[in-house]
Scaffold this motif. Sequence first.
Motif, PDB file in Angstrom:
ATOM      1  N   GLY A   1       0.784  -1.222   0.000  1.00  0.00           N
ATOM      2  CA  GLY A   1       0.000   0.000   0.000  1.00  0.00           C
ATOM      3  C   GLY A   1       0.815   1.270   0.000  1.00  0.00           C
ATOM      4  N   LEU A   2       2.139   1.155   0.132  1.00  0.00           N
ATOM      5  CA  LEU A   2       2.972   2.355   0.174  1.00  0.00           C
ATOM      6  C   LEU A   2       3.236   2.946  -1.208  1.00  0.00           C
TER       7      LEU A   2
ATOM      8  N   LEU B   1       4.034   8.565   4.835  1.00  0.00           N
ATOM      9  CA  LEU B   1       3.079   9.577   4.404  1.00  0.00           C
ATOM     10  C   LEU B   1       2.634   9.288   2.973  1.00  0.00           C
ATOM     11  N   LEU B   2       3.507   8.668   2.202  1.00  0.00           N
ATOM     12  CA  LEU B   2       3.171   8.257   0.836  1.00  0.00           C
ATOM     13  C   LEU B   2       1.951   7.344   0.817  1.00  0.00           C
ATOM     14  N   ALA B   3       1.803   6.507   1.864  1.00  0.00           N
ATOM     15  CA  ALA B   3       0.656   5.589   1.922  1.00  0.00           C
ATOM     16  C   ALA B   3      -0.662   6.340   1.965  1.00  0.00           C
ATOM     17  N   LEU B   4      -0.673   7.508   2.605  1.00  0.00           N
ATOM     18  CA  LEU B   4      -1.906   8.301   2.674  1.00  0.00           C
ATOM     19  C   LEU B   4      -2.341   8.723   1.285  1.00  0.00           C
ATOM     20  N   VAL B   5      -1.398   9.219   0.506  1.00  0.00           N
ATOM     21  CA  VAL B   5      -1.683   9.664  -0.864  1.00  0.00           C
ATOM     22  C   VAL B   5      -1.976   8.470  -1.765  1.00  0.00           C
ATOM     23  N   ASN B   6      -1.156   7.437  -1.666  1.00  0.00           N
ATOM     24  CA  ASN B   6      -1.259   6.299  -2.567  1.00  0.00           C
ATOM     25  C   ASN B   6      -2.582   5.554  -2.418  1.00  0.00           C
ATOM     26  N   ILE B   7      -2.991   5.287  -1.199  1.00  0.00           N
ATOM     27  CA  ILE B   7      -4.190   4.474  -0.985  1.00  0.00           C
ATOM     28  C   ILE B   7      -5.455   5.215  -1.405  1.00  0.00           C
TER      29      ILE B   7
END
Length: 522
Positions: free
Chosen positions: A326-327, A477-483
């Motif tokens: 998810g990252l 923090l990338l996971a927030l945008v990516n998901i």
Amino acid sequence: MALRQTLAQGAESGFLGRIEERINAVFDPIATGLGDFVFGEVTVFGTTFPWIVAWLVLAGAAFTLYFGFVQVRGFRLALRILRGRHSSPDDPGEITHFQALTSAVSGTVGLGNIAGVGVAVTIGGAGATFWMVLCGLLGMCSKFVECTLGVRYRDEHPDGTVSGGPMQYLSKGLAERLPGAAGRYAGKIMAALAAVMILLFGIGGGNMFQANQTVIQLRDVTGGEDGPLAGDGSALLAGLVLAAVVGFVIIGGIRSIGRVTSRLVPAMGLLYVGACALVILFNLTSVPDAVGTIVSGAFTGEGVVGGTIGALIVGFTRAAFSNEAGLGSAPIAHSAVKTRYPATEGLVALLEPFIDTVVVCTMTALTIVIADTAFWRDAQAEYAAEGVTPDGVTVTSEAFETVLPWFPVLLTVAVVLFAVSTMITWAYYGQKAWTHLFGRSRVSERVYQGVFCSFIVIGAVLTFGSVLAFTDAVLFLLALVNIIGLYLLAPVVKRELARFTRSLKAPDARQEGAEAASTERG
């Protein structure tokens, strides 16, 4: 995950120490603020845990339901694709399914599987292993979604190379899914944010941490402060050697990286899992009791701070940090695969959390539980009484030394292999982010490679604690945008899976699918 441990080496004295102090003075408030947000904790039933873990686990659960447990239904098909079935040498792309998988696995399997698991089964008890496995199984579906999108929206360049990952599928995919200018602007902004986060982590955390930990382990196993690596300039020399090795591989691009990792990853995996198997075999009669302890501990939380919820949270946390599902990092490597059907690589990618978490992490945990060392029990008691987080590497090493007295030497070999494989994979991830931001040219790529290798040398000499804390927070923090992007683009993945499934049933449908893919790329 290979990058999630606390640095153990102190700063060099004198001039280098003053440099580090100045860097930390600048980055400390930034790193602290960002880290407090990304790893901010919420409380459930009296147990606190980072909200980002819940974000990752919930995504895995949602995708598992939406795709009808594809990680179970598609597992055998994934293995067939991995062996070369359903693909052709003429398919667009740069590397085989096997090379794409090993390239991505090399970025996740590492010190987190050794030290991180030691921490998990100490503060979460044996039952944390059960929840680690469950989280790994859910993460398989997140990997399937993001890696299918990585191939679906990749850029194919005239020279035959490809670029894919969150930069591409967020930009192109959101422009398709959201109406008008809002979709275009949202896609570009989210893609740019993803590129910045990947680049910062690639340069700051994907190399310096690995170089630093490699030098520490080499120094410890060769005599510590009295050994050959304790003298002035030894760390610098070790850093230069590591930079030369990594630079030699990454200059060749993903094809060179794929060739190296397709040999390195199986070798280091067999080396480490083989050591786990030896400990288990020497204690074969204890295996049923150990498995029973793991299962019962998952639902009773016996002897664990926070009880059952405590074991669950610790297990989920370590698994999420280990497999990176998810990252958005792994799709960069998987996007380079040779295929006409994006879903084929999504299916292969779901094997990645299985290898990382379900197999390697479980083997480590089972070894620790079977060995049942005094050090592990003392560490559990100390954590319960004083909240002191144990040294995960030592927990694992002590378990292995019950059967393998020479394990520190094997651990050193494993650390070096894990570190080098992680560095070359993150060099590629960072390069794709760099070229997305600054343009794709030979000069631009060489500048990036020079910068990346320079930071390997710096990481071997200095300990940038706050810088690495900052890059660590940036990656998650990338996971927030990516998901967010994965949720919006999930219907696209479902169509791609259906298109590939139809191709398996009829040769004509396969040809039509290939033509449709060609038309979409055009």
